[in-house]
Design a protein around this motif. Structure first.
Motif, short mmCIF file in Angstrom:
data_model
loop_
_atom_site.label_atom_id
_atom_site.label_comp_id
_atom_site.label_asym_id
_atom_site.label_seq_id
_atom_site.Cartn_x
_atom_site.Cartn_y
_atom_site.Cartn_z
N THR A 1 -2.82 -2.84 -4.90
CA THR A 1 -3.91 -2.69 -5.87
C THR A 1 -4.97 -1.73 -5.36
N ASN A 2 -5.35 -1.87 -4.09
CA ASN A 2 -6.43 -1.07 -3.53
C ASN A 2 -5.99 0.32 -3.07
N PHE A 3 -4.73 0.48 -2.75
CA PHE A 3 -4.22 1.76 -2.27
C PHE A 3 -2.91 2.09 -2.98
N PRO A 4 -2.96 2.27 -4.30
CA PRO A 4 -1.73 2.42 -5.08
C PRO A 4 -0.86 3.60 -4.67
N GLY A 5 -1.46 4.65 -4.17
CA GLY A 5 -0.67 5.82 -3.81
C GLY A 5 -0.14 5.83 -2.39
N LEU A 6 -0.51 4.84 -1.59
CA LEU A 6 -0.14 4.87 -0.18
C LEU A 6 1.19 4.21 0.15
N ALA A 7 1.54 3.14 -0.54
CA ALA A 7 2.71 2.34 -0.15
C ALA A 7 3.98 3.16 -0.03
N ASN A 8 4.18 4.13 -0.89
CA ASN A 8 5.40 4.93 -0.84
C ASN A 8 5.30 6.10 0.13
N ARG A 9 4.15 6.27 0.75
CA ARG A 9 3.95 7.38 1.69
C ARG A 9 3.90 6.91 3.14
#
Length: 189
Positions: A156-164
């Motif tokens: 929720t807080n870092f939506p763009g980070l998990a896949n990076r």
């Protein structure tokens, strides 16, 4: 460079001459994936503003385990502020998770900005306070959550980070094993 100026202007006003001076003190640099920006045992000599990529802040525990404290993504200042201000060796590592680009400010450059721009110290104080508040929010919310809640909170807080971010580093940040993280990801899909 514009993202840096836009970020700073959220915390105070600067005229065009002051903006030009800030720009003149910033040096463009880059890191390749897995390179270290800062290593434990070394005294930080600059503050950076990350314009592209993700940097992982980590340390080694007393058993030699590599522990991820947090991740920093674009449009944020990064500094081991305690070590930087006191001129003492850092206890943390700052490693590029992805290829990174950043603007670096030397200690001398920051001191010149402080002496030249009225209100610069107040701007930096507000930026530092926001960074510390963000860090406290991250830590305190994670302490009260179970592993699944921590992962969902991260998404929720870092939506763009998990896949990076590599799963091993994300699992370390969440305080769980990589296999537990894989199970959680599988269960919530």
């Amino acid at each position: 460079m514009e993202s840096l100026i836009n970020y700073i202007l959220q915390f105070g006003q600067l005229n065009q001459q002051q903006i030009d001076l800030v720009k003149s003190k910033a040096v463009f640099k880059s890191l390749k994936k897995d390179e270290y920006y800062q290593e434990a045992g070394k005294i930080p000599r600059e503050i950076i503003f990350l314009t592209k990529g993700i940097i992982r802040i980590s340390y080694y525990d007393n058993k030699g385990n590599d522990i991820t404290k947090y991740f920093m993504d674009e449009n944020r200042f990064i500094a081991d502020i305690n070590s930087y201000n006191q001129g003492i060796p850092s206890t943390e590592y700052a490693q590029a998770v992805t290829d990174c680009e950043y603007l670096a400010f030397s200690k001398e450059g920051m001191e010149e900005l402080s002496l030249t721009i009225v209100g610069w110290d107040a701007i930096i104080s507000k930026i530092t306070a926001k960074g510390l508040a963000d860090k406290l929010t991250r830590i305190s919310s994670m302490m009260a959550e179970d592993a699944t809640e921590r992962y969902l909170h991260f998404l929720t807080n870092f939506p763009g980070l998990a896949n990076r971010i590599p799963l091993s580093q994300l699992a370390s940040y969440l305080g769980i094993t990589q296999s537990s993280l894989s199970r959680i990801r599988r269960d919530i899909k």
